[in-house]
Design an enzyme around this catalytic site. Sequence first.
Site, PDB file in Angstrom:
ATOM      1  N   THR A  27       0.875  -1.175   0.000  1.00 34.95           N
ATOM      2  CA  THR A  27       0.000   0.000   0.000  1.00 34.95           C
ATOM      3  C   THR A  27       0.916   1.229   0.000  1.00 34.95           C
ATOM      4  O   THR A  27       2.128   1.090   0.164  1.00 34.95           O
ATOM      5  CB  THR A  27      -0.881   0.053   1.262  1.00 34.95           C
ATOM      6  N   ALA A  60       3.274  -1.309   4.898  1.00 27.31           N
ATOM      7  CA  ALA A  60       2.554  -0.147   5.432  1.00 27.31           C
ATOM      8  C   ALA A  60       3.543   1.010   5.511  1.00 27.31           C
ATOM      9  O   ALA A  60       4.593   0.888   6.165  1.00 27.31           O
ATOM     10  CB  ALA A  60       1.996  -0.476   6.810  1.00 27.31           C
ATOM     11  N   VAL A  86       7.549  -2.371   7.203  1.00 23.74           N
ATOM     12  CA  VAL A  86       7.482  -0.905   7.257  1.00 23.74           C
ATOM     13  C   VAL A  86       8.098  -0.317   5.980  1.00 23.74           C
ATOM     14  O   VAL A  86       9.260  -0.569   5.658  1.00 23.74           O
ATOM     15  CB  VAL A  86       8.203  -0.359   8.511  1.00 23.74           C
ATOM     16  N   LYS A  87       7.259   0.445   5.267  1.00 23.44           N
ATOM     17  CA  LYS A  87       7.706   1.037   4.013  1.00 23.44           C
ATOM     18  C   LYS A  87       8.290   2.419   4.308  1.00 23.44           C
ATOM     19  O   LYS A  87       7.631   3.261   4.921  1.00 23.44           O
ATOM     20  CB  LYS A  87       6.498   1.136   3.072  1.00 23.44           C
ATOM     21  N   VAL A  88       9.518   2.619   3.857  1.00 26.26           N
ATOM     22  CA  VAL A  88      10.277   3.830   4.200  1.00 26.26           C
ATOM     23  C   VAL A  88      10.773   4.476   2.905  1.00 26.26           C
ATOM     24  O   VAL A  88      11.322   3.782   2.045  1.00 26.26           O
ATOM     25  CB  VAL A  88      11.502   3.452   5.088  1.00 26.26           C
TER      26      VAL A  88
END
Length: 218
Positions: A27, A60, A86-88
């Site tokens: 997402t 996310a 965790v999308k960074v």
Amino acid sequence: MKFFVDTANLTEIKEALELGILDGVTTNPSLMAKEGITGEDNVRAHYKAICELVEGDISAEVIATDFNEMIKEGKALADIHENIVVKVPMTVDGIKAIRWFSDHDIRTNCTLVFSAGQAILAAKAGATYLSPFIGRIDDMTWDGVELIAQIADIYTIQGFQTEILAASIRNPLHIVRAAEAGADVCTCPLSAILGLAKHPLTDIGLAKFLEDHKKANS
Ligand code: G3P
């Protein structure tokens, strides 16, 4: 190669799941906004709902751009479910955050990647996944899939463990070319995945089989 679906739409996720080939979901803030998911509690509840639907990695994305805030937000996202990645974003603070998450056993997806240099940095920092945006590179009249191939070569030569997650996929040809170029994962709109199944000769062949069967059995 793993197949992820790139959407925050639960109906689309369920449809992809029913195909029996889904390995995860990605997402981003734009996709969450498209579904009208706003406010921290609703966002958390939505990620939880996706995690309960799909057995696989769910990316996310943090909204923060400052290192300390990214850590705080990423920890809270990772606490939602063990499958959250965790999308960074690929920034200097993002690289520091990826290193921190990696050192604390929190998996990451480094997003907004457009060059081999960025891919090397993310892998050095310990990113679990790397998301080169191939469609957006094509939009600039460069070849996004060539970047996937270049990164795949570098990662093999250097022995980096980071998985290449081809993102910003727009059509079935992107999936085929990304697979050929060495992507570990393709994250796609459902329409691009369904497009892989289509071929006019399949339709013509099936119609003929059914017609012959009908004639023989009438
Ligand atoms: O995975 C990233 C993706 O959501 C971006 O796609 O089509 O907005 O470039 P697009």
